[in-house]
Each structure stands twice: as structure tokens, then as C-alpha cells.
Motif scaffolding. Structure first.
Motif, PDB file in Angstrom:
ATOM      1  N   CYS A   1      59.137  29.131  25.330  1.00  0.00           N
ATOM      2  CA  CYS A   1      59.262  29.531  26.733  1.00  0.00           C
ATOM      3  C   CYS A   1      58.413  28.696  27.654  1.00  0.00           C
ATOM      4  O   CYS A   1      58.594  28.712  28.852  1.00  0.00           O
ATOM      5  N   SER A   2      57.460  27.995  27.158  1.00  0.00           N
ATOM      6  CA  SER A   2      56.593  27.192  28.019  1.00  0.00           C
ATOM      7  C   SER A   2      57.190  25.820  28.178  1.00  0.00           C
ATOM      8  O   SER A   2      57.262  25.053  27.233  1.00  0.00           O
ATOM      9  N   SER A   3      57.653  25.511  29.387  1.00  0.00           N
ATOM     10  CA  SER A   3      58.353  24.248  29.581  1.00  0.00           C
ATOM     11  C   SER A   3      57.418  23.076  29.722  1.00  0.00           C
ATOM     12  O   SER A   3      57.750  21.974  29.360  1.00  0.00           O
ATOM     13  N   GLY A   4      56.254  23.295  30.368  1.00  0.00           N
ATOM     14  CA  GLY A   4      55.307  22.208  30.541  1.00  0.00           C
ATOM     15  C   GLY A   4      55.792  21.120  31.474  1.00  0.00           C
ATOM     16  O   GLY A   4      55.188  20.084  31.557  1.00  0.00           O
TER      17      GLY A   4
ATOM     18  N   THR B   1      56.853  35.396  28.495  1.00  0.00           N
ATOM     19  CA  THR B   1      55.797  36.115  29.199  1.00  0.00           C
ATOM     20  C   THR B   1      56.218  36.265  30.651  1.00  0.00           C
ATOM     21  O   THR B   1      57.041  35.514  31.152  1.00  0.00           O
ATOM     22  N   GLN B   2      55.660  37.229  31.341  1.00  0.00           N
ATOM     23  CA  GLN B   2      56.076  37.524  32.708  1.00  0.00           C
ATOM     24  C   GLN B   2      55.033  37.141  33.750  1.00  0.00           C
ATOM     25  O   GLN B   2      55.072  37.628  34.861  1.00  0.00           O
ATOM     26  N   GLU B   3      54.080  36.285  33.395  1.00  0.00           N
ATOM     27  CA  GLU B   3      53.085  35.877  34.390  1.00  0.00           C
ATOM     28  C   GLU B   3      53.750  35.034  35.469  1.00  0.00           C
ATOM     29  O   GLU B   3      54.729  34.342  35.224  1.00  0.00           O
ATOM     30  N   ILE B   4      53.194  35.141  36.658  1.00  0.00           N
ATOM     31  CA  ILE B   4      53.696  34.345  37.778  1.00  0.00           C
ATOM     32  C   ILE B   4      52.528  33.551  38.322  1.00  0.00           C
ATOM     33  O   ILE B   4      51.433  34.077  38.491  1.00  0.00           O
ATOM     34  N   ARG B   5      52.767  32.273  38.585  1.00  0.00           N
ATOM     35  CA  ARG B   5      51.726  31.442  39.178  1.00  0.00           C
ATOM     36  C   ARG B   5      52.335  30.610  40.302  1.00  0.00           C
ATOM     37  O   ARG B   5      53.542  30.357  40.320  1.00  0.00           O
TER      38      ARG B   5
END
Length: 178
Positions: free
Chosen positions: A21-24, A148-152
Motif C-alpha cells: 500500500c505504500s507507493s513511495g 492504513t488510513q492515515e492522512i498527510r
């Protein structure tokens, strides 16, 4: 022994899901914790040459970074006056700050990303009086993966066909599934 094998398998599955899920690929300002853009059209920055951009001008890294939810603004970057920026269609999730730098045609805004969400900005319209920028949030959830549902806040840069000058700026948002 069976519990140890199950725990190891579970840890591997969660680790693989989070890595998927982490595209980077989101662009970030120099000195921030996210990876940096190579300058090529990637998620996290608007694509050079799109919507009035000058394809001969190389893309620019966002100069403003966020430290503890507060912008860090270099001396060569100017905030756009709040009365020139219309953010009425944006939710509270988005920052309402806009910055101009370089020759006045480079604009920095902040999109929303995190987890399986990527952000980009597009110049969706330009006239002698008005510039429209759309903040796009793309959700890419691979099948069978947990996100994950974090928003930045993600700093994004667009290049206008001409310097912003006295034109009004309208920020809009759009959600897509990728």
C-alpha cells in the motif's frame, strides 16, 4: 510450535500488505520525510506540459515543507494572499495555503495522501482573471491488501502558462480510484 509458525506467517502477511500500500512516489519538499520526486511526471506532482504548462521548462520541487503541521517557508517563496484564494469547495482536510515562487508561474499547494492514497495537482483552467487548480486524491488499493488510513499533507507544485500576478486562484478537489 504451531503458534510460532502462525505468528511468523501473520507477521509476513501484514508486512507484505503494508508494503503493497505504500507507493513511495508522492513528491515531497526537500528535507521532509517522504521520498523526493525525480522531476519526471509522477504521482504527487502535476505532470509538466499539462494544462498550460511550458514543456520546455523543467518541473520544480516544492519549496515549502511541513514541520509539525506548520509550513516551513524559504525566503524566496511568497504566500498568496488569502483573499486571492477561493477554497470554499474544499473540505477541512485540505490546507488553504498557496505559495508562489520562481518566476511567479510556479505554484505550490497541498494535497492529501497516505496509506493507499496518492496526490497530484492539475491546472484545470486559466484565464486573464482566474486560475483553477484541482487537487486530486487517487485511491489505489491492491486486491487482498489492507491499507492504513492515515492522512498527510502532500506539497504539490504546478506550473502556470504565465505568472499568477493579480489573478484569483480557485482550489477544487476530486477523488479517483486507480
Amino acid at each position: 510450535m504451531r503458534n510460532v509458525v502462525a505468528a511468523v506467517a501473520l507477521a509476513a502477511a501484514v508486512s507484505g500488505a503494508l508494503a503493497g500500500c505504500s507507493s513511495g512516489t508522492q513528491s515531497s519538499a526537500p528535507g521532509s520525510s517522504s521520498g523526493s520526486s525525480s522531476g519526471a511526471p509522477t504521482t504527487g506532482t502535476s505532470a509538466p506540459g499539462s494544462s498550460g504548462s511550458n514543456p520546455a521548462t523543467p518541473p520544480v520541487q516544492p519549496p515549502v515543507s511541513i514541520s509539525e503541521e506548520k509550513p516551513v517557508v524559504p525566503p524566496n517563496v511568497t504566500p498568496v494572499a488569502k483573499e486571492k484564494v477561493d477554497t470554499t469547495s474544499l473540505s477541512d482536510t485540505y490546507r488553504d495555503e498557496v505559495y508562489v515562487f520562481g518566476d511567479g508561474a510556479d505554484i505550490e499547494v497541498f494535497g492529501v495522501g497516505g496509506g493507499c492514497k496518492e496526490a497530484r495537482a492539475e491546472v484545470s483552467g486559466q484565464s486573464a482573471d482566474l486560475v483553477q487548480i484541482t487537487l486530486v486524491t487517487i485511491t489505489k488499493q491492491p486486491p487482498g491488501m489492507v491499507c492504513t488510513q492515515e492522512i498527510r499533507q502532500v506539497p504539490l507544485t504546478v506550473r502556470l502558462a504565465a505568472p499568477l500576478g493579480n489573478r484569483r486562484l480557485v482550489l477544487e478537489s476530486r477523488e479517483e480510484t486507480g
